[in-house]
Write an enzyme that holds these catalytic residues in place. Structure first.
Site, short mmCIF file in Angstrom:
data_model
loop_
_atom_site.label_atom_id
_atom_site.label_comp_id
_atom_site.label_asym_id
_atom_site.label_seq_id
_atom_site.Cartn_x
_atom_site.Cartn_y
_atom_site.Cartn_z
N SER A 127 3.85 43.20 49.16
CA SER A 127 3.70 43.62 47.87
C SER A 127 5.15 44.22 47.53
CB SER A 127 2.49 44.65 47.56
OG SER A 127 2.50 44.53 46.08
N ASP A 181 -4.40 36.06 43.72
CA ASP A 181 -3.81 37.45 43.69
C ASP A 181 -3.81 37.59 41.94
OD1 ASP A 181 -2.07 39.77 43.55
OD2 ASP A 181 -0.68 39.04 45.47
N HIS A 213 -4.88 40.10 46.48
CA HIS A 213 -3.56 41.10 46.94
C HIS A 213 -4.03 41.69 48.02
CE1 HIS A 213 0.25 42.41 45.84
NE2 HIS A 213 -0.28 43.84 45.98
#
Length: 235
Positions: A127, A181, A213
């Protein structure tokens, strides 16, 4: 040793191929927003191949700063994030990102000074840590073993392509992104691959249907195999 009163010299030479071993390698793992380095240390236990027996792992933690997408709350974060989900049009905190890049580069410099071959240095991140991984690898003045990005994005504008050193363009990139995601949109990851192609950087992009995610075991297995193919062996 002696044999019938005569001293014999025994040669202990071994063919070089038998003493080939894995050189020291280094994996730097950069966590995501509102996370910490220690919370990710379990990842290294999943890399069980013998090629990782001489690997040094590092899991640093980001500083705590006000984060816009968290309504200004003080949160562990490498730089500011203005909105969630992250899209290709999201505002970018380039100044904060470049400050974080300097911190990562200092860690890489320290490892290379300890004698690790830069070709055996890998930066990985999830991320926000993936975005920082991309920036850190592209702006580092040396060719590294590789950079692996999990559900990340491009944290700067295309004008930074002019600042990418020639050596770093040779560093291979692995980009892994879940197609489900909703935090960093899959399309944002695809745009990152396109950005790298424009910059002349080699990127292997892997997509994972139904993955949101998060990091899956399949992704980590793919990372393990990818690193093994790029490790340098030594005599």
């Amino acid at each position: 040793m002696y044999y019938f009163g005569r001293k014999l010299t025994v040669s202990l030479s071994v063919p070089a191929i038998l003493i080939v071993s894995m050189a020291r390698s280094f994996v730097l793992w950069l966590h995501g927003l509102d996370d910490s380095g220690p919370a990710n240390e379990h990842i290294k236990a999943l890399f069980t191949s013998s090629e990782f027996r001489n690997t040094v792992w590092s899991f640093p933690s980001a500083p705590s700063i006000p984060v816009t997408c968290n309504n200004g709350a003080i949160t562990p974060s490498w730089f500011d994030i203005h909105e969630i989900p992250v899209t290709t049009g999201s505002t970018k905190d380039e100044n904060g990102m470049l400050k974080a890049v300097k911190h990562v580069h200092a860690m890489l410099d320290k490892e290379l000074a300890a004698g690790t071959n830069p070709n055996n240095v890998f930066v990985c991140g999830e991320s926000q840590g993936g975005a920082l991984t991309l920036a850190s690898v592209l702006l580092y003045p040396r060719t590294l073993g590789g950079g692996a990005i999990f559900s990340g994005w491009v944290p700067f504008n295309s004008s930074i392509i002019e600042q990418i050193p020639p050596g770093s363009k040779k560093t291979p990139i692995l980009w892994l992104h879940g197609m489900a995601d909703r935090t960093v949109l899959f399309e944002t990851g695809q745009a990152g691959q396109h950005f790298l192609e424009q910059a002349g950087v080699s990127c292997e992009f892997k997509s994972y249907p139904d993955l949101g995610h998060s990091i899956s075991n399949e992704e980590l297995q793919d990372l393990e195999s990818w690193i093994i193919t790029h490790l340098q062996r030594s005599l």
